[in-house]
Motif scaffolding. Structure first.
Motif, PDB file in Angstrom:
ATOM      1  N   VAL A 110       6.311 -10.287  -4.607  1.00  0.00           N
ATOM      2  CA  VAL A 110       6.516  -9.731  -2.895  1.00  0.00           C
ATOM      3  C   VAL A 110       5.213 -10.421  -2.373  1.00  0.00           C
ATOM      4  O   VAL A 110       4.981  -9.591  -1.246  1.00  0.00           O
ATOM      5  N   LYS A 111       3.485 -10.928  -3.214  1.00  0.00           N
ATOM      6  CA  LYS A 111       2.755 -10.412  -3.141  1.00  0.00           C
ATOM      7  C   LYS A 111       2.399  -9.612  -1.854  1.00  0.00           C
ATOM      8  O   LYS A 111       1.637  -9.894  -0.227  1.00  0.00           O
ATOM      9  N   PRO A 112       2.264  -8.574  -1.950  1.00  0.00           N
ATOM     10  CA  PRO A 112       1.693  -7.900  -1.279  1.00  0.00           C
ATOM     11  C   PRO A 112       0.390  -7.799  -0.605  1.00  0.00           C
ATOM     12  O   PRO A 112      -0.697  -8.372  -1.523  1.00  0.00           O
ATOM     13  N   LYS A 113      -0.276  -7.285   0.504  1.00  0.00           N
ATOM     14  CA  LYS A 113      -1.394  -7.597   1.310  1.00  0.00           C
ATOM     15  C   LYS A 113      -2.193  -6.366   1.463  1.00  0.00           C
ATOM     16  O   LYS A 113      -1.832  -5.488   1.704  1.00  0.00           O
TER      17      LYS A 113
ATOM     18  N   ILE B 161      -1.685  -0.549  -9.246  1.00  0.00           N
ATOM     19  CA  ILE B 161      -3.200  -0.650  -9.119  1.00  0.00           C
ATOM     20  C   ILE B 161      -2.964  -2.166  -8.920  1.00  0.00           C
ATOM     21  O   ILE B 161      -3.983  -1.897  -8.365  1.00  0.00           O
ATOM     22  N   GLU B 162      -2.394  -2.903  -9.156  1.00  0.00           N
ATOM     23  CA  GLU B 162      -2.163  -4.315  -8.853  1.00  0.00           C
ATOM     24  C   GLU B 162      -1.917  -4.743  -7.705  1.00  0.00           C
ATOM     25  O   GLU B 162      -2.859  -5.336  -7.222  1.00  0.00           O
ATOM     26  N   SER B 163      -0.918  -3.553  -7.133  1.00  0.00           N
ATOM     27  CA  SER B 163      -0.521  -3.967  -5.540  1.00  0.00           C
ATOM     28  C   SER B 163      -2.035  -2.920  -4.520  1.00  0.00           C
ATOM     29  O   SER B 163      -2.732  -4.007  -3.915  1.00  0.00           O
ATOM     30  N   ALA B 164      -2.859  -2.118  -5.058  1.00  0.00           N
ATOM     31  CA  ALA B 164      -3.613  -1.393  -4.306  1.00  0.00           C
ATOM     32  C   ALA B 164      -4.656  -2.480  -4.778  1.00  0.00           C
ATOM     33  O   ALA B 164      -5.774  -1.991  -3.779  1.00  0.00           O
ATOM     34  N   LYS B 165      -4.990  -2.672  -6.187  1.00  0.00           N
ATOM     35  CA  LYS B 165      -6.419  -3.911  -6.057  1.00  0.00           C
ATOM     36  C   LYS B 165      -5.960  -5.480  -5.098  1.00  0.00           C
ATOM     37  O   LYS B 165      -6.957  -5.187  -4.409  1.00  0.00           O
ATOM     38  N   ARG B 166      -5.105  -5.347  -3.875  1.00  0.00           N
ATOM     39  CA  ARG B 166      -4.619  -6.619  -3.246  1.00  0.00           C
ATOM     40  C   ARG B 166      -4.843  -5.995  -2.118  1.00  0.00           C
ATOM     41  O   ARG B 166      -4.414  -6.858  -0.937  1.00  0.00           O
ATOM     42  N   GLY B 167      -5.520  -4.570  -2.037  1.00  0.00           N
ATOM     43  CA  GLY B 167      -5.725  -4.281  -0.192  1.00  0.00           C
ATOM     44  C   GLY B 167      -4.147  -3.349   0.422  1.00  0.00           C
ATOM     45  O   GLY B 167      -4.236  -2.468   1.265  1.00  0.00           O
TER      46      GLY B 167
ATOM     47  N   GLY C 115      10.609  -6.803   5.455  1.00  0.00           N
ATOM     48  CA  GLY C 115      10.185  -6.903   4.744  1.00  0.00           C
ATOM     49  C   GLY C 115      10.566  -7.525   3.021  1.00  0.00           C
ATOM     50  O   GLY C 115      11.655  -7.724   3.565  1.00  0.00           O
ATOM     51  N   ARG C 116       9.995  -7.329   2.233  1.00  0.00           N
ATOM     52  CA  ARG C 116       9.975  -8.394   1.000  1.00  0.00           C
ATOM     53  C   ARG C 116      10.642  -6.747  -0.248  1.00  0.00           C
ATOM     54  O   ARG C 116      10.361  -6.064  -0.039  1.00  0.00           O
ATOM     55  N   LEU C 117      11.523  -7.582  -0.782  1.00  0.00           N
ATOM     56  CA  LEU C 117      11.860  -6.403  -2.042  1.00  0.00           C
ATOM     57  C   LEU C 117      12.200  -7.665  -2.953  1.00  0.00           C
ATOM     58  O   LEU C 117      12.485  -8.660  -3.531  1.00  0.00           O
ATOM     59  N   PHE C 118      11.685  -7.004  -4.556  1.00  0.00           N
ATOM     60  CA  PHE C 118      11.410  -7.270  -6.166  1.00  0.00           C
ATOM     61  C   PHE C 118      12.460  -6.758  -6.600  1.00  0.00           C
ATOM     62  O   PHE C 118      11.482  -5.568  -7.163  1.00  0.00           O
ATOM     63  N   HIS C 119      13.086  -7.079  -7.127  1.00  0.00           N
ATOM     64  CA  HIS C 119      13.633  -5.918  -8.277  1.00  0.00           C
ATOM     65  C   HIS C 119      13.557  -6.621  -9.482  1.00  0.00           C
ATOM     66  O   HIS C 119      14.749  -7.291  -9.890  1.00  0.00           O
ATOM     67  N   TYR C 120      13.640  -5.851 -10.531  1.00  0.00           N
ATOM     68  CA  TYR C 120      13.572  -6.094 -12.271  1.00  0.00           C
ATOM     69  C   TYR C 120      14.792  -5.910 -12.448  1.00  0.00           C
ATOM     70  O   TYR C 120      14.634  -4.517 -12.592  1.00  0.00           O
TER      71      TYR C 120
END
Length: 279
Positions: A122-125, A142-148, A231-236
């Motif tokens: 989903v590549k959060p920006k 954490i990974e999403s926040a690192k991408r801004g 908006g984008r959704l990822f569902h594991y």
């Protein structure tokens, strides 16, 4: 702040194989920092003067499934026994195990790679708003926040939050200005959030047998409501076998997502999940 030293079978083996003085990493390899420890005939002395008997170090060296930590001169297991059994597992970075079930994929991967494979769908920006429905150890947030992105992460289980507070790899959940933690069941919390307020939803729930309500059409409708247009959704979803109780489990998830309005619903095999978007 009181220093905490973490020990796994890796560090214990280094101590036993080394001479009188050795430098070892004591933060679960979150950093490259090392500490000098003194290995004596019958004990190991840590930088703060704490001592651990060598026989205990030998036991830790044989235990490949448990994280230990030394605080205030006392050694503990990074585990909680309440209405279930919770523990950190010494993968790099650690995963959490609840009643024998690991919360990240660890076969042929590691929790960090597993997290990135999900977030990459989903590549959060920079400047986007993300809702992470089931925090766990917080690696997705954490990974999403690192991408801004700015992240609201939800966690129901106080035992999981306690282990996250202990885990060095989860520290940014509690220190990052881009992450807000809400304790509660995502099924209930989502209803309090505003319409069309998120660019991305990352939904990584426990298995269906533990949290079936988080796979319901009612819950999916709430995820659709809080997403912005486009908006984008990822569902594991995981890989519970091609058939689950006689049904194609992923197909059922996809059908329910479509019924509440999601478009472009498709499987993402490398992340063991489903992606979709809001028109």
């Amino acid at each position: 702040m009181e220093e905490i030293y973490f020990l796994t079978f890796r560090e214990a083996r280094i101590m036993l194989l080394s001479g009188r003085k050795v430098r070892v990493n004591l933060d679960l390899r979150k950093t490259n920092r090392s500490h000098a420890v003194l290995v004596k005939e019958d004990k190991v002395v840590f930088p703060d003067g704490s001592e651990v008997e060598k026989d205990i170090i030998k036991k830790i060296a044989k235990d490949e499934n448990t994280v230990y930590f030394l605080r205030g001169g006392r050694l503990y297991k990074a585990a909680i026994a309440t209405d279930g059994f919770y523990k950190l597992v010494p993968t790099i970075p650690p995963t959490i195990e609840i009643n024998g079930i690991r919360m990240h994929r660890t076969k042929d991967t590691n929790p960090l790679k597993d997290t990135r494979s999900k977030v990459d769908t989903v590549k959060p920006k920079e400047g986007e708003f993300v809702i992470d429905t089931c925090m766990g150890l917080g690696y997705t947030a954490i990974e999403s926040a690192k991408r801004g992105a700015y992240v609201i992460t939800i966690e129901k289980d106080p035992n999981v939050i306690e282990l996250a507070r202990l885990n060095p790899w989860s520290r940014e959940v509690f220190t990052s200005q881009n992450i807000q933690l809400i304790q509660g069941d995502a099924f209930d919390v989502i209803k309090r959030l505003n319409d069309e307020s998120f660019d991305v939803v990352i939904h990584d729930p426990p298995r269906f047998s533990l949290a079936g309500h988080l796979y319901s059409e009612e819950f999916y409708a709430e995820l659709f409501r809080v997403l912005k247009p486009k908006g984008r959704l990822f569902h594991y979803v995981g890989n519970p076998g091609k058939k689950y109780r006689g049904k194609d489990f992923q197909r059922g998830v996809m059908e329910r997502l479509r019924r509440v309005g999601f478009k472009g619903v498709r499987r993402v095999e490398e992340a063991l999940g489903v992606v979709a978007s809001k028109p």
